[in-house]
Design a protein around this motif. Structure first.
Motif, PDB file in Angstrom:
ATOM      1  N   GLU A  69       7.287   6.340   8.818  1.00 37.42           N
ATOM      2  CA  GLU A  69       6.136   7.142   9.247  1.00 37.42           C
ATOM      3  C   GLU A  69       4.887   6.706   8.484  1.00 37.42           C
ATOM      4  O   GLU A  69       3.808   6.537   9.078  1.00 37.42           O
ATOM      5  CB  GLU A  69       6.408   8.621   9.003  1.00 37.42           C
ATOM      6  CG  GLU A  69       5.269   9.536   9.444  1.00 37.42           C
ATOM      7  CD  GLU A  69       5.572  10.999   9.154  1.00 37.42           C
ATOM      8  OE1 GLU A  69       5.327  11.844  10.040  1.00 37.42           O
ATOM      9  OE2 GLU A  69       6.038  11.311   8.039  1.00 37.42           O
ATOM     10  N   GLU A  70       5.030   6.495   7.189  1.00 38.41           N
ATOM     11  CA  GLU A  70       3.903   6.047   6.372  1.00 38.41           C
ATOM     12  C   GLU A  70       3.402   4.685   6.847  1.00 38.41           C
ATOM     13  O   GLU A  70       2.192   4.437   6.924  1.00 38.41           O
ATOM     14  CB  GLU A  70       4.331   5.966   4.899  1.00 38.41           C
ATOM     15  CG  GLU A  70       3.205   5.621   3.946  1.00 38.41           C
ATOM     16  CD  GLU A  70       3.651   5.601   2.494  1.00 38.41           C
ATOM     17  OE1 GLU A  70       2.966   4.927   1.677  1.00 38.41           O
ATOM     18  OE2 GLU A  70       4.668   6.242   2.152  1.00 38.41           O
ATOM     19  N   THR A 123       0.847  -1.186   0.000  1.00 40.84           N
ATOM     20  CA  THR A 123       0.000   0.000   0.000  1.00 40.84           C
ATOM     21  C   THR A 123       0.885   1.238   0.000  1.00 40.84           C
ATOM     22  O   THR A 123       1.735   1.393   0.886  1.00 40.84           O
ATOM     23  CB  THR A 123      -0.910   0.025   1.240  1.00 40.84           C
ATOM     24  OG1 THR A 123      -1.657  -1.183   1.304  1.00 40.84           O
ATOM     25  CG2 THR A 123      -1.835   1.218   1.216  1.00 40.84           C
ATOM     26  N   GLY A 124       0.683   2.115  -0.993  1.00 38.81           N
ATOM     27  CA  GLY A 124       1.585   3.256  -1.098  1.00 38.81           C
ATOM     28  C   GLY A 124       2.998   2.743  -1.298  1.00 38.81           C
ATOM     29  O   GLY A 124       3.259   1.882  -2.144  1.00 38.81           O
ATOM     30  N   ARG A 125       3.913   3.230  -0.474  1.00 42.77           N
ATOM     31  CA  ARG A 125       5.293   2.726  -0.545  1.00 42.77           C
ATOM     32  C   ARG A 125       5.525   1.533   0.381  1.00 42.77           C
ATOM     33  O   ARG A 125       6.580   0.904   0.322  1.00 42.77           O
ATOM     34  CB  ARG A 125       6.280   3.848  -0.176  1.00 42.77           C
ATOM     35  CG  ARG A 125       6.333   5.004  -1.164  1.00 42.77           C
ATOM     36  CD  ARG A 125       7.528   5.889  -0.844  1.00 42.77           C
ATOM     37  NE  ARG A 125       7.438   6.472   0.495  1.00 42.77           N
ATOM     38  CZ  ARG A 125       8.472   6.996   1.154  1.00 42.77           C
ATOM     39  NH1 ARG A 125       9.680   6.970   0.621  1.00 42.77           N
ATOM     40  NH2 ARG A 125       8.307   7.521   2.354  1.00 42.77           N
ATOM     41  N   VAL A 126       4.579   1.248   1.263  1.00 40.22           N
ATOM     42  CA  VAL A 126       4.805   0.284   2.345  1.00 40.22           C
ATOM     43  C   VAL A 126       4.730  -1.154   1.823  1.00 40.22           C
ATOM     44  O   VAL A 126       3.775  -1.542   1.141  1.00 40.22           O
ATOM     45  CB  VAL A 126       3.789   0.491   3.482  1.00 40.22           C
ATOM     46  CG1 VAL A 126       4.027  -0.510   4.605  1.00 40.22           C
ATOM     47  CG2 VAL A 126       3.878   1.919   4.008  1.00 40.22           C
ATOM     48  N   ILE A 157       1.415   5.078  10.191  1.00 43.83           N
ATOM     49  CA  ILE A 157       0.082   5.643   9.959  1.00 43.83           C
ATOM     50  C   ILE A 157      -0.843   4.578   9.360  1.00 43.83           C
ATOM     51  O   ILE A 157      -2.011   4.454   9.752  1.00 43.83           O
ATOM     52  CB  ILE A 157       0.181   6.875   9.033  1.00 43.83           C
ATOM     53  CG1 ILE A 157       0.906   8.020   9.758  1.00 43.83           C
ATOM     54  CG2 ILE A 157      -1.206   7.333   8.585  1.00 43.83           C
ATOM     55  CD1 ILE A 157       1.259   9.192   8.861  1.00 43.83           C
ATOM     56  N   LEU A 158      -0.307   3.802   8.431  1.00 45.48           N
ATOM     57  CA  LEU A 158      -1.093   2.724   7.815  1.00 45.48           C
ATOM     58  C   LEU A 158      -1.553   1.723   8.862  1.00 45.48           C
ATOM     59  O   LEU A 158      -2.724   1.308   8.876  1.00 45.48           O
ATOM     60  CB  LEU A 158      -0.242   2.027   6.747  1.00 45.48           C
ATOM     61  CG  LEU A 158      -0.887   0.834   6.034  1.00 45.48           C
ATOM     62  CD1 LEU A 158      -2.015   1.294   5.123  1.00 45.48           C
ATOM     63  CD2 LEU A 158       0.152   0.061   5.227  1.00 45.48           C
ATOM     64  N   GLU A 161      10.580   8.847   6.582  1.00 45.81           N
ATOM     65  CA  GLU A 161       9.220   9.112   6.113  1.00 45.81           C
ATOM     66  C   GLU A 161       8.540   7.811   5.672  1.00 45.81           C
ATOM     67  O   GLU A 161       7.318   7.684   5.771  1.00 45.81           O
ATOM     68  CB  GLU A 161       9.241  10.128   4.971  1.00 45.81           C
ATOM     69  CG  GLU A 161       9.643  11.528   5.419  1.00 45.81           C
ATOM     70  CD  GLU A 161       9.688  12.511   4.257  1.00 45.81           C
ATOM     71  OE1 GLU A 161       8.741  12.503   3.448  1.00 45.81           O
ATOM     72  OE2 GLU A 161      10.670  13.271   4.174  1.00 45.81           O
ATOM     73  N   TYR A 162       9.318   6.845   5.187  1.00 42.69           N
ATOM     74  CA  TYR A 162       8.765   5.532   4.835  1.00 42.69           C
ATOM     75  C   TYR A 162       8.202   4.848   6.073  1.00 42.69           C
ATOM     76  O   TYR A 162       7.095   4.287   6.055  1.00 42.69           O
ATOM     77  CB  TYR A 162       9.862   4.670   4.201  1.00 42.69           C
ATOM     78  CG  TYR A 162       9.471   3.232   3.969  1.00 42.69           C
ATOM     79  CD1 TYR A 162       8.690   2.870   2.871  1.00 42.69           C
ATOM     80  CD2 TYR A 162       9.867   2.224   4.844  1.00 42.69           C
ATOM     81  CE1 TYR A 162       8.325   1.542   2.651  1.00 42.69           C
ATOM     82  CE2 TYR A 162       9.513   0.898   4.637  1.00 42.69           C
ATOM     83  CZ  TYR A 162       8.736   0.564   3.542  1.00 42.69           C
ATOM     84  OH  TYR A 162       8.367  -0.743   3.334  1.00 42.69           O
TER      85      TYR A 162
END
Length: 418
Positions: free
Chosen positions: A209-210, A141-144, A213-214, A206-207
């Protein structure tokens, strides 16, 4: 009639088992032998010699091993002293959901260093890495990138991010075991996996952090805070997460540096340079493994303080878990430096669990010591250190303390067991 029993026959891989032989002659000498074949077909073996009591029994919880791969009374000695047939090979469960490890326990007459005759009795036990009802979800999901493990039930559950170290890829066995204890755990890859970079050039916080949050947005994850557990480079990143990410309230750092080593960190407009990694100072041991203990100096001088991760700024609580026989990094000195730094600023939210005789790769209990192994990106094996019995007993103790720590700061869990 000779009988061999192992109880329970099916259990989580971090759970103890009891082994008992009966129907032997009084004072008979016997050998107990364990054989495990991993997901790749590689074999691990251990053996110990015993003398039956006057009733013709051997209860491994009470009977001392007279020799073999360990001596003395140690109920999990056969499991914890398993050694690979292949040099520099690490036991690691890769398919945590599909099947268990099968461990064959065999009983042989007399002292048998290399079993060749037919055993008197055998018993096979299952060692699972996920409890019934635990679910695994592939995360892209996103970069994760990673895998989310959820305990059975409606939740919500305390959330934890699980990080490993410099070998990269996605390692899931600790996350699945923690989910079996009632935590919602995201095993997070950060390089050398899927479409992530193949090498780690910079820690982009920031990765992470993402990813946090996910995880917090998941309906079965209880906020408002998360925990992080990391080993080696993962511990280094976990400590940084506790400082810069507001959602992180409990961090477990296992045998990691408390400064940026070799790889810098970036978070929005914050940049922390790394202490250069002096590859020329690496030593090659007689067995052909790379020793890095004395390569990575603890950065105490003013020049290197800019690379220290400021533990005094941790938003939550930090638990350092270190092995005093770690041959990869002077993890105890790094941890002590961070604790001293935090105390200097009046902080008491940083604590230390230190284990004499334990090496670098501290894992859940039931895992045998891995003294050295190959890793991705290195042509030679790495030396991790540790002494078999103190290392594996440190794993048993620290695993319980880690769960207590996470529950204390994230809230209680609902347990699920095999």
């Amino acid at each position: 009639m000779v009988c061999l029993t192992v109880i329970p026959k099916s259990s989580l891989a971090d759970s103890p088992v009891s082994i008992r032989a009966s129907g032997l002659h009084p004072s008979q000498l016997v050998t107990l032998h364990a054989l495990l074949t991993d997901d790749k077909g590689e074999k691990f073996e251990s053996r110990a010699f015993f003398q039956a009591n006057l009733s013709g029994e051997v209860d491994v919880k009470q009977a001392p091993a007279l020799g073999g791969d360990y001596t003395g009374v140690w109920s999990m000695g056969l499991f914890c002293s398993l050694k690979p047939e292949k040099l520099f090979y690490r036991l690691m469960k890769r398919d945590v959901m599909g099947s268990p490890f099968h461990v064959q326990i065999s009983l042989f007459d007399s002292v048998v260093p290399l079993p060749k005759e037919a055993p008197l009795a055998t018993c096979t036990v299952e060692r699972w890495y996920a409890a019934p009802g635990v679910e695994r979800f592939h995360i892209k999901t996103g970069r994760v990138r990673g895998a989310l493990f959820l305990p059975p039930g409606p939740g919500p559950f305390p959330g934890v991010i699980d990080l490993f170290g410099g070998s990269g890829g996605l390692i899931e066995f600790r996350a699945s075991l923690l989910a079996s204890k009632g935590f919602a755990v995201l095993a997070l890859a950060f390089f050398a996996y899927d479409d992530l970079p193949q090498t780690l050039i910079e820690v982009d916080l920031e990765y992470f952090e993402e990813a946090s949050i996910l995880l917090l947005k998941h309906p079965k994850v209880r906020g408002p805070g998360l925990g992080v557990i990391g080993l080696s480079k993962g511990a280094e990143i976990a400590l940084a997460m506790s400082i810069f990410l507001q959602h992180i309230v409990a961090v477990v750092c296992i045998n990691g540096a408390t400064a940026l080593i070799g790889i810098p960190l970036r978070f929005h407009d914050i940049y922390i340079p790394a202490v250069p990694y002096p590859a020329a100072k690496t030593l090659i041991t007689k067995m052909g493994a790379i020793a890095t203990l004395y390569v990575l100096d603890v950065p105490q001088d003013e020049k290197h303080q800019v690379s220290a991760i400021p533990a005094e700024k941790a938003r939550g609580h930090v638990l350092f878990v270190v092995g005093e026989n770690d041959q990869s990094i002077n993890s105890k000195s790094f941890a002590e430096m961070s604790i001293a730094r935090a105390k200097k600023y009046g902080k008491n939210n940083v604590t230390l669990l230190s284990y004499p005789g334990a090496g670098h790769l501290m894992e859940p209990p039931g895992s045998p010591l891995c003294y050295s192994s190959t890793i991705r990106g290195s042509s030679l094996a790495m030396l991790w250190g540790g002494e078999t019995e103190p290392h594996t007993k440190a794993q048993e103790h620290s695993w319980k303390e880690i769960q207590k720590f996470l529950e204390l700061h994230l809230g209680p869990v609902g347990k699920s067991n095999l």
